[in-house]
Scaffold this active site. Structure first.
Site, PDB file in Angstrom:
ATOM      1  N   GLU A  52      82.147 131.656 149.591  1.00  0.00           N
ATOM      2  CA  GLU A  52      82.349 132.596 150.510  1.00  0.00           C
ATOM      3  C   GLU A  52      81.675 134.000 151.597  1.00  0.00           C
ATOM      4  OE1 GLU A  52      85.431 132.696 151.546  1.00  0.00           O
ATOM      5  OE2 GLU A  52      85.855 131.177 150.017  1.00  0.00           O
ATOM      6  N   TYR A 135      89.527 140.423 151.844  1.00  0.00           N
ATOM      7  CA  TYR A 135      89.336 139.413 151.686  1.00  0.00           C
ATOM      8  C   TYR A 135      88.602 137.806 150.760  1.00  0.00           C
ATOM      9  CZ  TYR A 135      87.767 134.308 152.787  1.00  0.00           C
ATOM     10  OH  TYR A 135      87.602 133.299 152.855  1.00  0.00           O
ATOM     11  N   ASP A 153      91.802 136.453 156.037  1.00  0.00           N
ATOM     12  CA  ASP A 153      90.542 136.401 156.991  1.00  0.00           C
ATOM     13  C   ASP A 153      91.111 135.891 158.342  1.00  0.00           C
ATOM     14  OD1 ASP A 153      91.421 134.518 157.128  1.00  0.00           O
ATOM     15  OD2 ASP A 153      89.659 133.208 157.601  1.00  0.00           O
TER      16      ASP A 153
END
Length: 371
Positions: A52, A135, A153
DNA sequence: CACTCGTGGCT
DNA sequence: TAGCCAAGAGT
């Protein structure tokens, strides 16, 4: 159930039955067509975390080889916590936004020291870790720990804006809570991680920014902008400023020990990476001989006396988000190796160059000079 | 909040 | 080509 948040309710008035049908259609498609990616082979929070962070503002195909290498070099969160800065930055070389990897190590050290190596499982706790924002916290909490929180996102902004014709400017900070509320109401309670990833896969397949194909989307029946042909009107976003042109001399100074590289300051662009020293041409006086001004400034900064000459080649041009650099290379050759105690730099031979983290703009300079 | 912080791909 | 875009966060 109506949205508790009035602002979200303006855009989302689906019944519970419709929401469940939407989840079912999206997850059915995801099970059949979802991408197989290296970090999707398990739900290890460290794997999700690294992927991520790498994926922030970075495309999947760029990330894959970096992710594979990173897992080889730093297999666990403790390996990351204990890594040297050079090894850490080298693993990120060329990926950009280098503060990400330093923040990632800070987070790893928080996990090690404040959580005894055990990951917190809630999005609220995860967001306390350095480099983990709303996020990424939601992505880890949902994918690794099954928490039903929407990961908002760029894909989620675009997908929800189109499905529900949300006309808020997504570049405004105030818009995020609205999308968060809506996403939290739409997300599957049973499979929140898969739901979040399905939204992202949808945003990179049928509901792309350019050339979308909403007519082929697995959730076209739930797509309100497709229904009236206004797909490309969403999401609303304001334009970005164009990069500023900057003109530098890049100083390529060679001694018997190697080439002179400067370690850039700890803050700002390309922090702590290694580059040729740069001189801003705006700081020079056009009415005076340029090479002697360069030599004077170089001596002031490094304590080293050198005589520079221009080399016959096109300037190296490199564009960042907010700056466009035009680099003209100046070369100097020294017969001995001066001491550099006054300057945050080193003489790097080819072996040391290969071990030092260099930004892409320096790799371009290397290609000009060393090939 | 507006701004900063990289890079590569695409049109 | 020049501009836009891509799984954002810190300040």
């Amino acid at each position: 159930m109506a949205l508790a948040d009035d602002f979200g309710a303006k855009y989302l008035n689906w019944s519970d039955t419709k929401i469940l049908a939407f989840q079912k259609a999206l997850l059915k498609w995801y099970d059949l067509e979802g991408r197989r990616l290296p970090w999707r082979s398990d739900h290890d929070p460290y794997h999700i975390f690294v992927s991520e962070i790498m994926l922030q503002q970075t495309q999947v195909q760029t990330v894959i080889p970096y992710y594979q290498n990173f897992m080889t070099v730093f297999p666990t969160v403790l390996d990351l916590a204990e890594a040297s800065e050079t090894k850490l930055l080298k693993a990120w070389e060329g990926l950009g936004y280098y503060s990400r990897v330093r923040n990632m190590q800070k987070a790893a050290r928080q996990i090690k020291n404040e959580y005894s190596g055990n990951w917190p499982t809630s999005a609220v706790q995860l967001q306390e870790l350095t480099g983990i924002g709303p996020y990424t916290a939601a992505a880890i909490a949902s994918i690794a720990f099954g928490q039903p929180v929407a990961a908002i996102d760029g894909n989620a902004f675009r997908v929800f804006a189109r499905l529900l014709k949300i006309d808020l400017d997504i570049t405004k900070r105030q818009s995020r809570p609205v999308f968060q509320t809506i996403g939290d109401h739409l997300i599957s309670q049973e499979r929140p991680g898969d739901f979040n990833q399905a939204v992202m896969d949808l945003g990179t397949s049928y509901l792309t920014a350019k050339n979308p194909e909403p007519e082929n989307s697995p959730v076209r029946e739930f797509d309100e902008s497709f229904a009236d042909g206004t797909t490309l009107d969403y999401p609303v976003k304001t334009l970005k400023a164009k990069p500023v042109d900057l003109y530098y001399y890049a100083l390529a100074v060679q001694s018997p020990a190697g080439w002179l590289f400067e370690q850039r300051p700890a803050k700002g662009m390309l922090a702590r990476l290694w580059m040729f020293p740069l001189i801003d041409r705006a700081d020079l006086d056009d009415s005076q001989p340029l090479m002697s001004q360069v030599a004077t400034r170089f001596k002031e900064e490094t304590g080293v006396t050198a005589e520079f000459r221009e080399v016959q080649m096109k300037p190296v041009v490199h564009t960042f988000t907010h700056q466009k650099w035009h680099l003209e290379i100046l070369v100097a050759e020294l017969s001995s190796t001066p001491d550099l105690s006054l300057f945050p730099g080193q003489w790097l031979d080819s072996t040391m160059r290969a071990e030092s983290p260099l930004p892409t703009v320096q790799l371009k300079l290397n290609r000009q000079l060393f090939t």
